[in-house]
Design a protein around this motif. Structure first.
Motif, PDB file in Angstrom:
ATOM      1  N   PRO A  93       0.844  -1.200   0.000  1.00 51.30           N
ATOM      2  CA  PRO A  93       0.000   0.000   0.000  1.00 51.30           C
ATOM      3  C   PRO A  93       0.880   1.251   0.000  1.00 51.30           C
ATOM      4  CG  PRO A  93      -0.750  -1.582   1.648  1.00 51.30           C
ATOM      5  CD  PRO A  93       0.565  -2.078   1.155  1.00 51.30           C
ATOM      6  N   VAL A  94       0.426   2.298  -0.649  1.00 55.34           N
ATOM      7  CA  VAL A  94       1.203   3.530  -0.715  1.00 55.34           C
ATOM      8  C   VAL A  94       1.431   4.104   0.677  1.00 55.34           C
ATOM      9  CG1 VAL A  94       1.328   5.837  -1.735  1.00 55.34           C
ATOM     10  CG2 VAL A  94       0.275   3.965  -3.005  1.00 55.34           C
ATOM     11  N   THR A  95       0.484   3.896   1.579  1.00 51.51           N
ATOM     12  CA  THR A  95       0.631   4.388   2.943  1.00 51.51           C
ATOM     13  C   THR A  95       1.885   3.838   3.608  1.00 51.51           C
ATOM     14  OG1 THR A  95      -0.896   2.616   3.575  1.00 51.51           O
ATOM     15  CG2 THR A  95      -1.809   4.840   3.396  1.00 51.51           C
ATOM     16  N   LEU A  96       2.250   2.595   3.315  1.00 52.83           N
ATOM     17  CA  LEU A  96       3.445   2.001   3.902  1.00 52.83           C
ATOM     18  C   LEU A  96       4.712   2.516   3.235  1.00 52.83           C
ATOM     19  CD1 LEU A  96       2.490  -1.735   4.554  1.00 52.83           C
ATOM     20  CD2 LEU A  96       2.102   0.293   5.954  1.00 52.83           C
ATOM     21  N   MET A  97       4.654   2.747   1.931  1.00 54.76           N
ATOM     22  CA  MET A  97       5.830   3.237   1.223  1.00 54.76           C
ATOM     23  C   MET A  97       6.269   4.605   1.722  1.00 54.76           C
ATOM     24  SD  MET A  97       5.473   2.022  -2.755  1.00 54.76           S
ATOM     25  CE  MET A  97       3.711   2.170  -3.060  1.00 54.76           C
ATOM     26  N   LYS A  98       5.353   5.353   2.328  1.00 56.60           N
ATOM     27  CA  LYS A  98       5.689   6.686   2.827  1.00 56.60           C
ATOM     28  C   LYS A  98       6.788   6.646   3.890  1.00 56.60           C
ATOM     29  CE  LYS A  98       1.044   8.632   2.035  1.00 56.60           C
ATOM     30  NZ  LYS A  98       1.401   9.733   1.102  1.00 56.60           N
ATOM     31  N   SER A  99       6.853   5.558   4.649  1.00 57.46           N
ATOM     32  CA  SER A  99       7.797   5.493   5.767  1.00 57.46           C
ATOM     33  C   SER A  99       8.962   4.534   5.527  1.00 57.46           C
ATOM     34  CB  SER A  99       7.057   5.078   7.043  1.00 57.46           C
ATOM     35  OG  SER A  99       6.460   3.796   6.881  1.00 57.46           O
ATOM     36  N   ILE A 100       9.095   3.990   4.308  1.00 57.73           N
ATOM     37  CA  ILE A 100      10.171   3.045   4.003  1.00 57.73           C
ATOM     38  C   ILE A 100      11.274   3.761   3.226  1.00 57.73           C
ATOM     39  CG2 ILE A 100      10.782   0.942   2.770  1.00 57.73           C
ATOM     40  CD1 ILE A 100       7.919  -0.050   3.187  1.00 57.73           C
ATOM     41  N   PRO A 101      12.493   3.824   3.763  1.00 56.13           N
ATOM     42  CA  PRO A 101      13.605   4.422   2.999  1.00 56.13           C
ATOM     43  C   PRO A 101      13.775   3.710   1.662  1.00 56.13           C
ATOM     44  CG  PRO A 101      14.240   4.085   5.295  1.00 56.13           C
ATOM     45  CD  PRO A 101      12.918   3.391   5.110  1.00 56.13           C
ATOM     46  N   ASN A 102      14.026   4.488   0.602  1.00 56.11           N
ATOM     47  CA  ASN A 102      14.042   3.896  -0.737  1.00 56.11           C
ATOM     48  C   ASN A 102      14.919   4.696  -1.678  1.00 56.11           C
ATOM     49  OD1 ASN A 102      12.307   5.963  -2.304  1.00 56.11           O
ATOM     50  ND2 ASN A 102      11.054   5.504  -0.497  1.00 56.11           N
ATOM     51  N   ASP A 103      15.165   4.131  -2.849  1.00 58.61           N
ATOM     52  CA  ASP A 103      15.918   4.788  -3.916  1.00 58.61           C
ATOM     53  C   ASP A 103      15.021   5.118  -5.106  1.00 58.61           C
ATOM     54  OD1 ASP A 103      18.237   4.543  -2.441  1.00 58.61           O
ATOM     55  OD2 ASP A 103      18.851   2.671  -3.406  1.00 58.61           O
ATOM     56  N   PHE A 104      13.745   5.337  -4.873  1.00 54.10           N
ATOM     57  CA  PHE A 104      12.831   5.641  -5.964  1.00 54.10           C
ATOM     58  C   PHE A 104      13.227   6.960  -6.622  1.00 54.10           C
ATOM     59  CE2 PHE A 104       9.395   3.347  -3.306  1.00 54.10           C
ATOM     60  CZ  PHE A 104       9.747   2.120  -3.852  1.00 54.10           C
ATOM     61  N   THR A 105      12.827   7.121  -7.867  1.00 54.95           N
ATOM     62  CA  THR A 105      13.046   8.380  -8.569  1.00 54.95           C
ATOM     63  C   THR A 105      12.230   9.485  -7.911  1.00 54.95           C
ATOM     64  OG1 THR A 105      11.231   7.927 -10.089  1.00 54.95           O
ATOM     65  CG2 THR A 105      13.431   7.197 -10.760  1.00 54.95           C
ATOM     66  N   PRO A 106      12.602  10.746  -8.122  1.00 58.48           N
ATOM     67  CA  PRO A 106      11.840  11.853  -7.536  1.00 58.48           C
ATOM     68  C   PRO A 106      10.356  11.836  -7.906  1.00 58.48           C
ATOM     69  CG  PRO A 106      13.956  12.638  -8.297  1.00 58.48           C
ATOM     70  CD  PRO A 106      13.844  11.220  -8.767  1.00 58.48           C
ATOM     71  N   SER A 107      10.043  11.422  -9.127  1.00 57.65           N
ATOM     72  CA  SER A 107       8.625  11.419  -9.533  1.00 57.65           C
ATOM     73  C   SER A 107       7.822  10.400  -8.736  1.00 57.65           C
ATOM     74  CB  SER A 107       8.504  11.131 -11.028  1.00 57.65           C
ATOM     75  OG  SER A 107       9.008   9.839 -11.342  1.00 57.65           O
ATOM     76  N   VAL A 108       8.419   9.233  -8.474  1.00 52.41           N
ATOM     77  CA  VAL A 108       7.730   8.220  -7.673  1.00 52.41           C
ATOM     78  C   VAL A 108       7.621   8.682  -6.222  1.00 52.41           C
ATOM     79  CG1 VAL A 108       7.838   5.869  -6.784  1.00 52.41           C
ATOM     80  CG2 VAL A 108       8.371   6.317  -9.183  1.00 52.41           C
ATOM     81  N   GLN A 109       8.670   9.260  -5.693  1.00 47.03           N
ATOM     82  CA  GLN A 109       8.629   9.753  -4.320  1.00 47.03           C
ATOM     83  C   GLN A 109       7.575  10.842  -4.164  1.00 47.03           C
ATOM     84  OE1 GLN A 109      12.696  10.865  -3.503  1.00 47.03           O
ATOM     85  NE2 GLN A 109      13.306   8.767  -2.991  1.00 47.03           N
ATOM     86  N   GLN A 110       7.448  11.690  -5.179  1.00 48.24           N
ATOM     87  CA  GLN A 110       6.416  12.726  -5.123  1.00 48.24           C
ATOM     88  C   GLN A 110       5.027  12.107  -5.194  1.00 48.24           C
ATOM     89  OE1 GLN A 110       7.105  16.136  -4.706  1.00 48.24           O
ATOM     90  NE2 GLN A 110       4.922  16.084  -4.192  1.00 48.24           N
ATOM     91  N   ALA A 111       4.869  11.063  -6.015  1.00 49.47           N
ATOM     92  CA  ALA A 111       3.575  10.373  -6.114  1.00 49.47           C
ATOM     93  C   ALA A 111       3.196   9.764  -4.776  1.00 49.47           C
ATOM     94  CB  ALA A 111       3.633   9.297  -7.191  1.00 49.47           C
ATOM     95  N   ILE A 112       4.173   9.186  -4.089  1.00 49.70           N
ATOM     96  CA  ILE A 112       3.911   8.596  -2.771  1.00 49.70           C
ATOM     97  C   ILE A 112       3.478   9.681  -1.794  1.00 49.70           C
ATOM     98  CG2 ILE A 112       4.992   7.449  -0.797  1.00 49.70           C
ATOM     99  CD1 ILE A 112       6.777   5.975  -2.844  1.00 49.70           C
TER     100      ILE A 112
END
Length: 530
Positions: free
Chosen positions: A330-349
């Protein structure tokens, strides 16, 4: 100015709802049948040999991904934080513990046959992807009674504050609207461009559709229910007095009457026998040790050749390296998981929020069946903090069942503004009492599931505002290097398991297309060198 038949159909829809427009199109021979096809991933058998895939989340999207990739020979590992598969597909039974993130805890104390689906609870017949998996995995299905003319519509400000059977509200509305349309057509009072044949066909149709008299008046119909059923001897059928059109045109009644006209709510609906979680458990049985339970994702990192996932299992921290990743969290969980996503994905989250739906379920003797002839379906309340009462579709005529009194998002709702859980349970019981006077006290052993506080979800479904599809959705539906996203937030079929299925299939198609392309490039390079 004269208008077309399309204009006429649209006005009929405005007056009588989708059902009137639908039937009007039938009468004029204009209705076309729409077909729906399930997506199917095109994976070549044994094409995944030697390729490792980390799948994050054991909900429907993650399970479908692992199942399909496994058939193609991929080496998959599913990391699931809970001790069960399914994610939001969750069935509460006797002994099930429901614990919130704030520490509030409940345990179901029900009979052995009682259950309720805290998450998804119905399978539309147009959702062919999830239905195909039910068939393939041997999940037995039964009809889910999503609508029933015996259920009620309730508004305290109309009809003396008493519940009205849906059969009466729906058919009296049809009768009144048909009378108005018929009289307008018969008196040439509409500015519609109808041929003589169309005019005669419409008048004939409206007499049948609205159960009108020969003079096109509506004086009541047995379709709306009767004040007295016919019987032996002198007992004759007595019709009910029709409900007034003015009150029926209240928009608060329309929502309930037109609920079943939504495409995803139309009969026939299905449910797994014994609970919705029969689906994820069927996947889990096939996958076996592929799923690692109690594995909480802590980091999502990219490497030169793939991904590295750090996760906690018990008191120890572990890591898994893979060639590819399907992120079905779920996107709610991705908010608190350190990651190497691109800026666009991080902004989407960051930009994506979730609804906070809840359900309240009670075990009870089946008074709705014995006293009011209700066998499944939903009653709607348009006043008060509770919006609906949902009756069980399984084990009719048994002694007890589980009824849901209250389902919907809490944020900015009257139910959500209630001060605490006891107040919410009291409102839930009161709603049943309004519909079924004298029976509210038969409700026992409530279970309140509030998805905003359920660990490893923290939300029920993605809020899809005006900008979601142009920004966040676009980021989630494209790969981030070797990371692919799946889940209902990656599909336009939001809040349904079908959306998760389709999103998983699309992610697999993109990933395997890349793999085939790279394999072909390497083969061509090898041939060129040789």
């Amino acid at each position: 100015m004269a208008n077309t038949r399309r204009d006429f159909i649209r006005r009929a829809g405005h007056a009588g709802g989708f059902g009137a427009a639908f039937a009007t199109m039938q009468s004029l021979g204009l209705l076309q049948t729409i077909g729906y096809a399930a997506s199917t991933p095109d994976l070549i058998p044994e094409s995944g040999k030697g390729i490792k895939v980390a799948i994050l989340g054991g909900g429907i999207a993650g399970l479908v991904s692992a199942y399909e990739l496994g058939k193609a020979g991929f080496d998959c590992t599913v990391l699931e934080a809970r001790d069960r598969p399914g994610g939001r597909n969750w069935t509460v039974r006797d002994g099930t513990s429901v614990e919130f993130t704030d520490g509030f805890k409940q345990t179901a104390n029900w009979g052995p046959d009682s259950y309720f689906n805290a998450g998804p609870a119905r399978l539309p017949s147009v959702h062919k992807g999830i239905l195909r998996y039910c068939k393939e995995l041997g999940v037995e299905l039964e009809v889910e009674v999503n609508s029933s003319r015996s259920t009620y519509l309730f508004n305290e400000s109309t009809f003396g504050g008493k519940p009205v059977e849906q059969r009466q509200a729906i058919n009296d509305t049809r009768g009144h609207v048909s009378e108005l349309l018929a009289k307008c057509i018969n008196q040439n009072a509409l500015d519609q461009e109808l041929t003589k044949d169309d005019r005669e066909r419409m008048l004939s149709f409206l007499r049948t559709y609205g159960d009108l008299k020969s003079n096109y008046s509506y004086t009541g119909s047995s379709r709306s229910g009767v004040a007295q059923l016919p019987g032996a001897g002198p007992q004759e059928e007595e019709l009910r007095e029709p409900l007034g059109l003015h009150a029926l045109l209240d928009a608060n009644f329309w929502n309930g009457m037109l609920f079943e006209e939504q495409l995803d709510m139309q009969a026939t609906m299905f449910q797994p026998v014994g609970g919705m979680d029969r689906i994820p458990y069927a996947f889990a049985k096939k996958l076996g040790g592929v799923i690692q339970y109690r594995s909480v994702v802590k980091e999502i990192r990219k490497t030169e050749t793939g991904v590295r996932i750090v996760y906690a299992r018990g008191s120890s921290e572990k890591a898994i390296e893979a060639d590819y990743c399907i992120c079905a969290l779920p996107v709610t969980l991705m908010k608190s998981i350190p990651n190497d996503f691109t800026p666009s994905v991080q902004q989407a989250i960051t930009d994506t929020g979730y609804a906070d739906a809840s359900k309240v379920a009670w075990e009870s003797k089946r008074f709705w069946e014995t006293e009011t002839n209700i066998y499944g379906g939903i009653s709607f309340l348009s006043s008060g903090p509770i919006n609906l009462v949902w009756y069980p579709s399984s084990k009719h005529f048994s002694e007890t069942g589980v009824v849901i009194s209250g389902y919907g998002a809490e944020r900015n709702s009257r139910f959500g503004q209630l001060p605490d859980v006891p107040a919410k349970l009291a409102a839930s019981r009161e709603a049943v009492e309004k519909l079924h006077p004298g029976f509210g006290d038969q409700l026992r052993n409530p279970m309140y599931v509030y998805w905003a506080k359920i660990p490893y979800n923290q939300g029920s479904w993605v809020n899809r505002g005006a900008g979601f599809y142009s920004d966040a959705y676009k980021a989630f539906t494209e790969p981030d290097d070797r990371i692919y996203f799946a889940g209902d937030h990656c599909s336009r079929v939001g809040a349904w398991q079908e959306g998760a299925v389709g999103a998983a299939h699309r992610a697999l198609e993109m990933m395997t297309t890349r793999i085939r392309s790279e394999q072909q490039a390497r083969a061509e390079k090898k041939r060129a060198v040789g």
